[in-house]
Design an enzyme around this catalytic site. Structure first.
Site, PDB file in Angstrom:
ATOM      1  N   CYS A 114       0.798  -1.230   0.000  1.00  0.00           N
ATOM      2  CA  CYS A 114       0.000   0.000   0.000  1.00  0.00           C
ATOM      3  C   CYS A 114       0.829   1.278   0.000  1.00  0.00           C
ATOM      4  O   CYS A 114       0.326   2.347  -0.345  1.00  0.00           O
ATOM      5  CB  CYS A 114      -0.951  -0.011   1.189  1.00  0.00           C
ATOM      6  SG  CYS A 114      -1.981  -1.507   1.243  1.00  0.00           S
ATOM      7  N   HIS A 237      -3.805   6.482   1.124  1.00  0.00           N
ATOM      8  CA  HIS A 237      -4.208   5.124   0.767  1.00  0.00           C
ATOM      9  C   HIS A 237      -5.618   4.833   1.267  1.00  0.00           C
ATOM     10  O   HIS A 237      -5.951   5.110   2.421  1.00  0.00           O
ATOM     11  CB  HIS A 237      -3.222   4.121   1.348  1.00  0.00           C
ATOM     12  CG  HIS A 237      -3.694   2.707   1.267  1.00  0.00           C
ATOM     13  ND1 HIS A 237      -4.048   2.115   0.078  1.00  0.00           N
ATOM     14  CD2 HIS A 237      -3.892   1.771   2.236  1.00  0.00           C
ATOM     15  CE1 HIS A 237      -4.440   0.878   0.306  1.00  0.00           C
ATOM     16  NE2 HIS A 237      -4.360   0.645   1.598  1.00  0.00           N
ATOM     17  N   ASN A 267     -10.285  -1.505  -1.418  1.00  0.00           N
ATOM     18  CA  ASN A 267      -8.864  -1.273  -1.160  1.00  0.00           C
ATOM     19  C   ASN A 267      -8.072  -1.938  -2.288  1.00  0.00           C
ATOM     20  O   ASN A 267      -7.981  -3.157  -2.356  1.00  0.00           O
ATOM     21  CB  ASN A 267      -8.505  -1.872   0.205  1.00  0.00           C
ATOM     22  CG  ASN A 267      -7.033  -1.737   0.556  1.00  0.00           C
ATOM     23  OD1 ASN A 267      -6.179  -1.518  -0.297  1.00  0.00           O
ATOM     24  ND2 ASN A 267      -6.734  -1.895   1.830  1.00  0.00           N
TER      25      ASN A 267
END
Length: 308
Positions: A114, A237, A267
């Protein structure tokens, strides 16, 4: 100076209804949208490999930038921790061949999750400037559908598959400013893969993000001689709606500046920040934007991008 010239993406149209998943785990709509933040999670086809997602995003980039020729690409970096098959050879080599890029291209992977996009743009900038290269492709693709257990309520409602391609080169409309990075490997057990299955300690990851990211952004602004009011938007993120909301509140200055957009993507790991940049930033009138990626490692990276 090497900067960001254009971004394109590929988000599979097929996917998973997160409300149906939530019902399976006795989670209601309020939880799905308020805590998870995603009503739909895109999924790659069973026959698609990570390199195929990369190729889709890169082809979209070439299509939207006809002046960018494949033979002009000097460098190719793929940010992924879920490469093709067993991860050998590196996915970037496979992508080079599938895209028909010249064999003089420098192609390699960065194994980060990430935080990978922030690391990736600076790795590309430094590599290109040191080697005197003109055009680079930074591609992100981390299909967690390859490793997530659909019966794991802690992970299966979070992750979507996607890929992005960023053209980096000279005379770019967005330049890279100050950056800061960090790593704490003692947190490795909180996000890991064992025997091909992903494990996440959600509470520990949430606490890590809340403790680290707002302070890191403040440190970055201080190092840059900037105030929060100098930043037009914060692209962090998109781990979950709860994480983005909590970081925005903890930052304390205009939480509405923190962009949250994961309802139809989930995500997407290293692709979440460039998806925000493509959709909300590149064609905006904003002058200065802050980025922050954080996750598996534990690893984090924050940066300022600005119009020259």
């Amino acid at each position: 100076m090497i900067g960001i010239k254009s971004i394109a993406s590929y988000v599979p149209t097929a996917g998973v209804d997160n409300y149906a998943q939530g019902a399976k785990f006795a989670k209601d709509e309020e939880f799905i949208l308020g805590k998870i933040g995603s009503a739909f999670l895109p999924r790659k086809d069973a026959g698609q490999e990570t390199s195929d997602l990369c190729v889709e995003a890169a082809n979209a980039l070439f299509a939207s930038n006809p002046q960018l020729k494949r033979e002009s690409i000097d460098a190719l970096i793929v940010v992924t921790q879920n490469g093709d098959e067993e991860g050998l050879p590196h996915t970037a080599a496979i992508v080079q061949d599938k895209l028909g890029l010249p064999t003089h291209v420098a192609a390699f992977d960065i194994s980060l999750g990430c935080s990978g996009y922030v690391y990736g743009i600076y790795a590309m900038k430094g590599f290109m400037e040191a080697a005197g290269l003109k055009n680079g492709l930074l591609i992100t693709a981390d299909p967690y559908s390859k490793i997530v257990d659909p019966e794991d309520r802690n992970t299966t409602m979070l992750f979507g598959d996607a890929a992005t391609a960023t053209w980096m080169g000279e005379d770019a409309p967005w330049q890279l400013g100050k950056s800061k990075f960090g790593t704490d490997g003692s947190g490795a057990p909180h996000l890991k893969v064992s025997d091909g299955v992903f494990f996440m300690n959600g509470r520990q990851v949430f606490n890590f993000a809340l403790l680290k990211v707002p302070a890191h952004l403040h440190e970055l602004l201080d190092d840059s001689g900037l105030q929060p009011s100098d930043i037009d938007a914060f692209c962090i993120h998109q781990g979950s709606a709860a994480i983005v909301d909590a970081v925005a509140r903890r930052f304390e200055d205009k939480p509405e500046k923190f962009i949250k957009d994961m309802t139809e993507t989930g995500n997407t790991v290293s692709s979440s920040i460039p998806l925000l940049l493509e959709k909300h930033v590149l064609n905006s009138s904003w002058k200065r934007v802050a980025l922050s990626g954080f996750g598996v490692g534990l690893s984090w990276g924050s940066a300022i991008i600005h119009r020259p």
